[in-house]
Motif scaffolding. Structure first.
Motif, PDB file in Angstrom:
ATOM      1  N   HIS A  17      64.695 -99.787  45.510  1.00  0.00           N
ATOM      2  CA  HIS A  17      63.406-100.097  46.125  1.00  0.00           C
ATOM      3  C   HIS A  17      63.497-101.367  46.963  1.00  0.00           C
ATOM      4  CE1 HIS A  17      60.897 -97.586  43.035  1.00  0.00           C
ATOM      5  NE2 HIS A  17      61.557 -96.840  43.903  1.00  0.00           N
ATOM      6  N   GLU A  43      65.379-100.655  50.148  1.00  0.00           N
ATOM      7  CA  GLU A  43      64.534 -99.924  51.094  1.00  0.00           C
ATOM      8  C   GLU A  43      63.576-100.859  51.801  1.00  0.00           C
ATOM      9  OE1 GLU A  43      62.270 -95.606  50.968  1.00  0.00           O
ATOM     10  OE2 GLU A  43      61.967 -97.006  49.307  1.00  0.00           O
ATOM     11  N   TYR A  80      67.569 -92.021  48.822  1.00  0.00           N
ATOM     12  CA  TYR A  80      66.943 -93.040  49.666  1.00  0.00           C
ATOM     13  C   TYR A  80      67.629 -93.159  51.022  1.00  0.00           C
ATOM     14  CZ  TYR A  80      64.450 -94.699  45.508  1.00  0.00           C
ATOM     15  OH  TYR A  80      63.634 -94.798  44.400  1.00  0.00           O
TER      16      TYR A  80
END
Length: 543
Positions: free
Chosen positions: A359, A362, A414
């Motif tokens: 996360h 990203e 991702y």
């Protein structure tokens, strides 16, 4: 410092080749559970029988023997069940064969290390690359006895390898040994027996492309309905045409459910496995399928938008963001996890830490993550680090292979690439060149944070060593030395600095000062240059 070994080039780790998703089978009736138990127990007995036949054949097994084994199983099950059983048995035998070879390699490494240390004088100190002699005569004697024991084990293992003998325990060796330590495991004999039988069940079916919903044996419809093709001796339990049994429950894969639905709608192969968790009293269905081989992105494309370097430790990931030029950006990040407790707890902790890492990657907008290509196989040896039990336990508890596989699998969702680098000297050089310069009143740099920068720079193709700092506002040593100094053994370090054209300060241009030709005049008294006309005369003692 000794000679630095040759470093392996960074490479982009290939993406995952398969997918597995799981869902719980809820609200099963008593009849459903009885049918599943009967089918699993019957097929488990056939699997044990086939495994024994495969182990008897040994390395001389061929296609004819495989066909004979399948024909023997078909009469008590079906052609498709027999195909799944023989394939599963062969894979299990091959895995045991690879483990046997790894065991032999481990014994050989232990024997070599013991022979080396026993050949050294007692008390001789070791180095970073090789351990020294043993500390006392008593330890030397104990290790000589262990050497004889390992040589006997190695001889037995090699004989078994040449004869093609493997040792396989259906249900797991650990659970088998637990039978003799029920009090320590806090289990009764009945509870252990239930777990043992459940682990030996067989309820798995391979997928078939072109067949309805991708599997004829265990079929899952798009609405989640599950039907099982019953073996021939259990056909009287069927509640649907063609000897099938339909469960009353429905499954719904929350994770990758759309991808699974697309595959079964197109009748593409999907393999299923039904598993019973005795401790929780729950039934689960696992669906798995393979991906076509995907070409990884080029290394230069992975480096285009920078990199996140990760240093793997026993309790956390140390991560640092770097731009494409190798410059650290922002502050270090640490993602902690706890690897104590049960296997499920460790896996959950690892997944949670990787999820938080992805996360963050990203959010910052990088396209790749750099990680060390770790392998502690040699460092786990008892013979190499016998006196450092804590260290051996530390590196043995780090799930390096599982971490890399899980990180690659989760990062692919991702759109992130994983770049593996050589782990040599990353901690030492990172601490040497990056820990102190980046430490400030508001930023605390650890050795692991500095190592993450070293890993990221190596993944980007840059050297770990920082660039030499530019000249200060003046040429004296009042502002301190330059960042990188010449070592004492560097040739030419006492020579005059190379003349750089053009003025570098507001004083005289380079190469024109009185001291420009010989730097020794700045520090050494009594030099001939001090007697030049520009030197100030001594003050008179009296007017």
């Amino acid at each position: 410092m000794g000679q630095v070994r040759e470093l392996a080039a960074p490479f982009v780790v290939p993406g995952p080749t398969g997918v597995a998703v799981r869902d719980r089978l809820k609200h099963l009736t008593a009849e459903d559970e009885n049918v599943l138990r009967a089918v699993g127990a019957h097929l488990g007995r056939l699997a044990s029988k086939d495994l024994r036949a495969r182990c008897t054949d040994g390395p001389g097994h061929n296609g004819d023997r495989w066909a004979a084994r399948k024909r023997a199983l078909t009469a008590d099950s079906s052609s498709r069940w027999a195909g799944s059983l023989t394939k599963h048995t062969h894979n299990q035998w091959a895995l045991s064969r690879r483990c046997q070879l790894a065991h032999i390699r481990g014994l050989e490494a232990g024997v070599r290390m013991l022979r080396h240390r026993l050949s050294l004088p007692i008390g001789q100190r070791g180095s970073k690359r090789a351990p020294g002699g043993y500390r006392s005569r008593r330890e030397w004697h104990a290790k000589s006895r262990r050497l004889a024991c390992l040589e006997t084990r190695l001889e037995t293992a090699r004989a078994g390898w040449e004869a093609g003998q493997v040792r396989v325990v259906r249900g797991g060796k650990q659970l088998l040994v637990t039978r003799h330590h029920l009090a320590k495991a806090d289990l009764t004999e009945r509870e252990w027996r239930e777990r043992w039988e459940a682990e030996r069940w067989y309820l798995a079916a391979d997928g078939e492309s072109g067949k309805r919903y991708g599997n004829e044996t265990i079929r899952v419809a798009p609405d989640g309905a599950i039907s099982i093709k019953l073996p021939a001796p259990l056909a009287h339990l069927a509640n649907a045409p063609h000897g099938r049994y339909v469960l009353t429950t429905r499954v719904r894969f929350q994770h990758r459910g759309e991808e699974w639905a697309d595959r079964i709608t197109a009748d593409r192969a999907v393999a299923y496995r039904i598993h019973y968790d005795v401790q929780r009293g729950r039934w689960y269905l696992t669906a798995s399928w393979q991906h076509p081989v995907v070409q990884t992105i080029p290394l230069e494309a992975a480096r285009a938008r920078g990199m996140i370097g990760i240093d793997t430790n026993a309790d956390h990931f140390a991560a640092y963001q770097l731009d494409r030029h190798g410059n650290p950006v922002g502050d270090p990040h640490r993602f902690f996890f706890d690897l104590t407790g049960s296997t499920s707890h460790r896996d959950a902790q690892l997944r949670h830490a990787i999820t938080r890492l992805l996360h963050w990657a990203e959010r910052v907008g990088v396209t790749a993550i750099g990680i060390e290509n770790l392998d502690f196989t040699a460092e786990k040896s008892r013979e190499k680090h016998g006196g450092r039990k804590r260290f051996r336990q530390l590196i043995s508890g780090m799930p390096t292979a599982r971490l890399k596989n899980r990180l690659v699998s989760m990062a692919s969702q991702y759109g992130l690439a994983i770049v593996a680098v050589d782990p040599a000297y990353t901690s030492v050089w990172g601490a040497q060149h990056w820990q102190q310069p980046l430490t400030s009143a508001t930023r605390i740099m650890t050795r692991h944070d500095a190592a993450s920068i070293a890993i990221g720079r190596r993944a980007l193709g840059h050297p770990i060593r920082r660039r030499t700092a530019p000249p200060r506002h003046h040429q004296s040593d009042g502002a301190g030395h330059r960042t990188v100094q010449a070592a004492s053994g560097t040739p030419g370090r006492e020579e005059t600095r190379r003349c750089i054209p053009g003025p570098r300060t507001r004083c005289a241009p380079p190469g024109r000062g009185a001291k420009a030709g010989d730097q020794r005049t700045q520090h050494r008294s009594g030099h001939a240059a001090e007697q030049q006309s520009w030197q100030q005369d001594a003050l008179p003692l009296s007017p």
